[in-house]
Design a protein around this motif. Structure first.
Motif, PDB file in Angstrom:
ATOM      1  N   ASP A   1      49.291  83.494  43.307  1.00  0.00           N
ATOM      2  CA  ASP A   1      48.573  82.538  43.919  1.00  0.00           C
ATOM      3  C   ASP A   1      47.219  82.826  44.287  1.00  0.00           C
ATOM      4  O   ASP A   1      46.596  83.933  44.721  1.00  0.00           O
ATOM      5  CB  ASP A   1      49.194  82.525  45.521  1.00  0.00           C
TER       6      ASP A   1
ATOM      7  N   THR B   1      49.409  72.216  46.580  1.00  0.00           N
ATOM      8  CA  THR B   1      49.365  73.242  45.364  1.00  0.00           C
ATOM      9  C   THR B   1      48.877  72.488  43.763  1.00  0.00           C
ATOM     10  O   THR B   1      49.392  71.664  43.454  1.00  0.00           O
ATOM     11  CB  THR B   1      51.262  73.731  45.083  1.00  0.00           C
TER      12      THR B   1
ATOM     13  N   ASP C   1      46.367  77.309  45.453  1.00  0.00           N
ATOM     14  CA  ASP C   1      46.998  76.667  47.073  1.00  0.00           C
ATOM     15  C   ASP C   1      45.803  76.362  47.833  1.00  0.00           C
ATOM     16  O   ASP C   1      45.155  77.211  48.439  1.00  0.00           O
ATOM     17  CB  ASP C   1      47.837  77.637  47.623  1.00  0.00           C
TER      18      ASP C   1
END
Length: 215
Positions: A45, A87, A98
């Motif tokens: 992420d 996202t 994100d």
């Protein structure tokens, strides 16, 4: 021939290009801040706090699409409206971006105290090490604590300890920070002792070898 999988640095670069070109207020947080200021670790992420004006949504979405990401005008507008996360998946690999709305005083502080860092050939705005460390203590998982200790160890000489302590108290983790600092200092002292021992041992071995040559 399929395109090569995009690296973490490639995803960060693409996100920075889109947000900077569209003059979007933003700051990289989470794992990217840990990697920059602490010890390397893996992540899927790329967390970014953002403030995107409604009239810039179409251009931001189109710029992500042009770079090979799955972005949606509807999803981004919904995230803005609900002050939630959006996202954005990378079609060239397993990583994702994100985007989280800057919606509370803590996020505002992350933006206000961000620092520009040169990383992998690009300058990006990153959550300050003090801010990241305190937030890691607030989240409190074993990985978060490990991340916080890594930042403390790597940035010890540069940290604003008074400011960090004040922020930690405001987040109700003042005691946790004090304990982490004690642990960090003990590890630092131990490392210093081992370094001095290693240096003394090296000098002794060199002297011993010199004496052997003389004889």
């Amino acid at each position: 021939m399929p395109r090569r999988e995009r690296s973490l640095a490639g995803v960060v670069r693409a996100a920075e290009e889109v947000l900077r070109q569209n003059r979007v207020d933003h700051v990289f947080v989470g794992a990217i801040s840990v990697i920059v200021f602490g010890e390397p670790r893996t992540t899927r992420d790329v967390d970014i706090l953002v403030r995107i004006p409604d009239d810039k949504v179409p251009r931001v979405v189109q710029d992500f699409l042009r770079r090979g990401f799955l972005a949606s005008d509807y999803d981004l507008r919904a995230a803005i409206r609900e002050r939630a996360h959006c996202t954005i998946e990378d079609r060239r690999g397993p990583l994702r971006i994100d985007l989280a709305w800057i919606a509370d005083p803590t996020a505002e502080r992350a933006l206000r105290t961000r620092v520009g860092v040169r990383w992998r050939g690009i300058t990006i705005p990153v959550s300050a090490p003090e801010h990241t460390l305190v937030m890691k203590l607030k989240y409190g998982s074993p990985q978060d604590i490990e991340d916080a200790l890594g930042i403390l160890a790597e940035q010890w000489a540069e940290l604003d300890f008074p400011g960090m302590r004040a922020f930690a108290r405001s987040q109700r983790v003042g005691t946790s920070l004090a304990g982490l600092v004690r642990k960090g200092k003990a590890l630092k002292d131990m490392a210093g002792s081992l370094s001095r021992y290693a240096s003394a041992k090296t000098v002794k071995e060199s002297l011993d070898r010199a004496r052997e040559v003389e004889h």
